[in-house]
Design an enzyme around this catalytic site. Structure first.
Site, PDB file in Angstrom:
ATOM      1  N   GLU A  39      -1.567  -8.920   4.528  1.00  0.00           N
ATOM      2  CA  GLU A  39      -1.443  -9.122   5.954  1.00  0.00           C
ATOM      3  C   GLU A  39      -2.899  -9.325   6.572  1.00  0.00           C
ATOM      4  O   GLU A  39      -2.764 -10.145   7.684  1.00  0.00           O
ATOM      5  CB  GLU A  39      -0.506  -8.160   6.727  1.00  0.00           C
ATOM      6  CG  GLU A  39      -1.171  -6.832   6.806  1.00  0.00           C
ATOM      7  CD  GLU A  39      -1.115  -5.885   5.750  1.00  0.00           C
ATOM      8  OE1 GLU A  39      -1.100  -6.393   4.451  1.00  0.00           O
ATOM      9  OE2 GLU A  39      -1.053  -4.659   5.796  1.00  0.00           O
ATOM     10  N   SER A  41       5.454 -14.033  32.978  1.00  0.00           N
ATOM     11  CA  SER A  41       6.617 -13.971  33.755  1.00  0.00           C
ATOM     12  C   SER A  41       6.957 -15.503  34.319  1.00  0.00           C
ATOM     13  O   SER A  41       7.966 -16.066  34.614  1.00  0.00           O
ATOM     14  CB  SER A  41       6.307 -13.192  35.070  1.00  0.00           C
ATOM     15  OG  SER A  41       5.189 -13.307  35.429  1.00  0.00           O
ATOM     16  N   THR A  42       5.760 -16.140  34.111  1.00  0.00           N
ATOM     17  CA  THR A  42       5.723 -17.700  34.666  1.00  0.00           C
ATOM     18  C   THR A  42       6.880 -18.586  33.607  1.00  0.00           C
ATOM     19  O   THR A  42       7.769 -19.149  33.920  1.00  0.00           O
ATOM     20  CB  THR A  42       4.614 -18.456  34.847  1.00  0.00           C
ATOM     21  OG1 THR A  42       3.769 -17.579  35.739  1.00  0.00           O
ATOM     22  CG2 THR A  42       4.622 -20.028  35.363  1.00  0.00           C
ATOM     23  N   HIS A  72      -3.663  -5.470   0.760  1.00  0.00           N
ATOM     24  CA  HIS A  72      -3.119  -5.923   2.146  1.00  0.00           C
ATOM     25  C   HIS A  72      -2.866  -7.175   2.385  1.00  0.00           C
ATOM     26  O   HIS A  72      -4.095  -7.849   2.704  1.00  0.00           O
ATOM     27  CB  HIS A  72      -3.843  -4.968   3.221  1.00  0.00           C
ATOM     28  CG  HIS A  72      -3.758  -3.560   3.315  1.00  0.00           C
ATOM     29  ND1 HIS A  72      -2.490  -2.874   4.153  1.00  0.00           N
ATOM     30  CD2 HIS A  72      -4.104  -2.590   2.944  1.00  0.00           C
ATOM     31  CE1 HIS A  72      -2.679  -1.828   4.012  1.00  0.00           C
ATOM     32  NE2 HIS A  72      -3.692  -1.355   3.138  1.00  0.00           N
ATOM     33  N   GLY A 131       2.848 -14.736  38.135  1.00  0.00           N
ATOM     34  CA  GLY A 131       1.819 -15.693  38.367  1.00  0.00           C
ATOM     35  C   GLY A 131       1.042 -15.654  36.880  1.00  0.00           C
ATOM     36  O   GLY A 131       0.305 -16.418  36.414  1.00  0.00           O
ATOM     37  N   ARG A 157       0.104   4.222  37.130  1.00  0.00           N
ATOM     38  CA  ARG A 157       1.080   3.177  36.593  1.00  0.00           C
ATOM     39  C   ARG A 157       2.535   3.486  36.787  1.00  0.00           C
ATOM     40  O   ARG A 157       3.545   2.687  36.990  1.00  0.00           O
ATOM     41  CB  ARG A 157       0.822   3.307  34.989  1.00  0.00           C
ATOM     42  CG  ARG A 157      -0.229   2.733  34.377  1.00  0.00           C
ATOM     43  CD  ARG A 157      -0.069   2.217  32.860  1.00  0.00           C
ATOM     44  NE  ARG A 157      -1.009   1.511  32.411  1.00  0.00           N
ATOM     45  CZ  ARG A 157      -2.220   1.627  32.124  1.00  0.00           C
ATOM     46  NH1 ARG A 157      -2.643   2.737  32.456  1.00  0.00           N
ATOM     47  NH2 ARG A 157      -2.930   0.557  31.594  1.00  0.00           N
ATOM     48  N   CYS A 195       0.664  -1.327  -0.007  1.00  0.00           N
ATOM     49  CA  CYS A 195      -0.115  -0.008   0.165  1.00  0.00           C
ATOM     50  C   CYS A 195       0.894   1.370   0.139  1.00  0.00           C
ATOM     51  O   CYS A 195       1.523   1.659  -0.969  1.00  0.00           O
ATOM     52  CB  CYS A 195      -0.836   0.036   1.239  1.00  0.00           C
ATOM     53  SG  CYS A 195      -2.466   0.930   0.991  1.00  0.00           S
TER      54      CYS A 195
END
Ligand SMILES: Nc1ncnc2c1ncn2[C@@H]1O[C@H](COP(=O)(O)OP(=O)(O)OP(=O)(O)O)[C@@H](O)[C@H]1O
Ligand SMILES: O=c1[nH]c(=O)c2[nH+]cn([C@@H]3O[C@H](COP(=O)(O)O)[C@@H](O)[C@H]3O)c2[nH]1
Ligand SMILES: NC(=O)CC[C@H](N)C(=O)O
Ligand SMILES: [Mg+2]
Length: 536
Positions: A182, A240-241, A180, A236, A308, A86
């Protein structure tokens, strides 16, 4: 140090600000080819690797706009194949002195491309389209198109309104397409991207999570050396686990996982995560109760970005204190690892990074994820983020390979700033308690109805408004809970989930009956965009 680019062939995707740029990245990876998204303003001289091919994304701009973004012209002499999508096509045309003009009508939706099999000399010109048939249904979204093809290029596809819907260079592997490939509305798009990435760029299709595990464990060992020690921020959550399990495999007991109870976790979350990691996964985890510190710093704060930032910063303060404690304790022990803890492991994912690297820069920041933008400026620990290049579904695949139990791998994401960004007013212990109870009922009922795995993320939100109700013949004047559930492939876009009405009825009735302080429940029917998944 071995970099990901030394280990996997890389397709570079230059982001000109299209809403689909990350999808191009995903499509390449689904073909088992590593792809990385970078701002279109990246300079080749700053690039630490040589890509096997380059894809130029779409863009909201027109190429002749005063502030239109343009790629480093060096990409055209790098000698690697380029595919423009595009705006990317228009950018190639602009660079090679063709012409782009406004269309009579903006074209948005399905179109049929006629593929040209041969050029004037009768030679096959369809390397990009080989095996894709003579016509192809595609999805278009543009207001400009090529009005003059650049010298040395030829047409390889046209539609009834776009005579230059696909072009190729006469002698170099340079291609441009107006549509497109995708998006899923272009049914053969995936195959077309495969033609470019596998056949034209000749990338090795070895980007699999099986390959990644071995290489990443080696990389972690190299980064940490023989003695390096790592402290891990573990929540948890899936990310990250998986990161913790990977780290444990790589460096064993030189890795210490820390879960911080920041006072805004779900009901009984700290206990459950402790059991899960220590008992089920054999990762040594310490739960640190820092709720008093977090809640005192959050006192009176309503602004979401400030919440945050406070949480991101306080996390780091707690990790630094804990690192010092572990170092001190291990000095006193006879066996076990010793020495300074230099590294902090985080479960940061690619979408967290993408938002902060868009070429549009900080002005387009929608929210600062606590683990990317919310970090302390002068932190002493160095970050180690093994999942920084991965999408969520890749992390889940990795989790399965690492034998992490299915319920954990399928867990809905839960944001680091936790309930603080689901309490729309000031955060207090009382407000947290109300929301924890409502959230607990909501998730419990979703599980009972067997809907948990159909929903990508579900949450309760506590609104800072009061409404009138009637209970046991008495007037009540209490707060409102909003419920939200979404389906999403990668959380960059999302749709609201259509619950069977009887489930919503049961949830609402339980929340208003069992949670004191709530007399009304509403259901959020907003998609992302224009809304976001979280309310703050
Ligand atoms: N309570 C916590 N204690 C320690 N670290 C945390 C905590 N909450 C978040 N983190 C850190 O911040 C990172 C980002 O949080 P995020 O919620 O995006 O990931 P996650 O919790 O691992 O997985 P998921 O997205 O599935 O919830 C985590 O990977 C983890 O490193
Ligand atoms: O760890 C996190 N720290 C944050 O600050 C944060 N903000 C949003 N999210 C999660 O990101 C996904 C997309 O959410 P949004 O549409 O609200 O941006 C959803 O899955 C959100 O839960 C966060 N996760
Ligand atoms: N999706 C796009 O890349 C659009 C490009 C250009 N702005 C157009 O409207 O044609
Ligand atoms: Mg989380």
């Amino acid at each position: 140090m071995a970099e990901i680019h030394d280990q996997f062939d890389t397709i570079l995707i230059l982001d000109f600000g299209s809403q689909y740029s990350h999808l191009i990245t995903r499509r390449c990876r689904e073909l088992n080819v590593y792809a990385e998204l970078m701002p279109c303003t990246s300079r080749l001289a700053d690039l630490k690797f040589k890509p096997k091919g380059i894809i130029l994304s779409g863009s909201p701009y027109s190429v002749y706009d005063d502030d239109a973004p343009h790629a480093d012209p060096g990409i055209y002499t790098l000698g690697v194949p380029i595919l423009g999508i595009c705006y990317g096509l228009q950018e190639i045309c602009w660079n090679y002195k063709g012409h782009v003009a406004k269309c009579d009508h903006r074209e948005y939706g399905l179109a049929e491309v006629q593929i040209s099999r041969f050029n004037e000399s009768g030679n096959s010109v369809d390397a990009l389209f080989e095996g894709l048939g003579d016509q192809m249904q595609v999805w278009m979204s543009h207001g400009d198109q090529l009005s003059l093809i650049p010298p040395d290029f030829h047409v390889i596809g046209r539609t009834s309104t776009a005579p230059y819907a696909a072009i190729a260079h006469n002698s170099k592997p340079l291609y441009g397409i107006q549509f497109h490939p995708e998006v899923t509305h272009s049914p053969q798009g995936r195959q077309l991207i495969g033609r470019f990435v596998l056949n034209i760029c000749q990338c090795q299709a070895n980007w699999t999570m099986e390959e990644f595990i071995g290489k990443e464990i080696d990389r972690i060992r190299e980064i940490c050396g023989q003695k390096g020690r790592v402290i891990g921020a573990v929540s948890g959550g899936v990310d990250s686990t998986v990161a913790a399990k990977l780290m444990h495999e790589a460096i064993g007991d030189r890795f210490h996982a820390i879960m911080v109870d920041n006072g805004v976790l779900r009901l009984n979350e700290a206990q459950q995560v402790n059991d899960m990691l220590n008992k089920d996964l054999g990762v040594n985890l310490t739960v640190v109760d820092a709720s008093e510190l977090f809640l005192s710093r959050l006192d009176g704060v309503e602004d979401p970005e400030q919440k945050r930032k406070i949480i991101g910063n306080t996390f780091i303060n707690v990790f630094e204190t804990e690192a010092a404690k572990i170092e001190e304790a291990s000095e006193k022990e006879e066996n076990g690892a010793k020495g300074k803890i230099e590294w902090l492991l985080q479960g940061t994912l690619y979408p967290d990074v993408i938002e902060s690297i868009s070429f549009k820069g900080p002005s387009a920041t929608i929210k600062t994820h606590h683990n990317v933008g919310g970090l302390l400026k002068d932190m002493k620990l160095k970050l180690i983020e093994p999942l920084r290049e991965l999408f969520k579904d890749e992390v889940r695949a990795l989790g399965r390979l690492l034998s992490i139990p299915a319920p954990l791998v399928q867990r809905h994401p839960f944001p680091g700033p936790g309930l603080a960004i689901r309490i729309l007013g000031p955060v207090t212990r009382e407000q947290v308690k109300i929301l924890q109870q409502a959230d607990h009922i909501y998730i419990e009922e979703i599980r009972k109805a067997n809907l948990y795995n159909q929903i990508s993320q579900a949450m309760a939100i506590l609104l800072p408004v009061k409404a009138v109700g009637v209970m046991g013949d008495k007037r009540t004047y209490e707060q409102v809970i909003a419920l939200r559930a979404v389906t999403s492939e990668d959380f960059m876009t999302a749709d609201w989930y259509a619950f069977p009405p009887e489930i919503l009825r049961r949830i609402s009735s339980r929340i208003t009956n069992e949670v004191s302080g709530i007399n009304r429940v509403t259901y959020d029917i907003s998609s992302k965009p224009p809304a976001t998944v979280e309310w703050l």
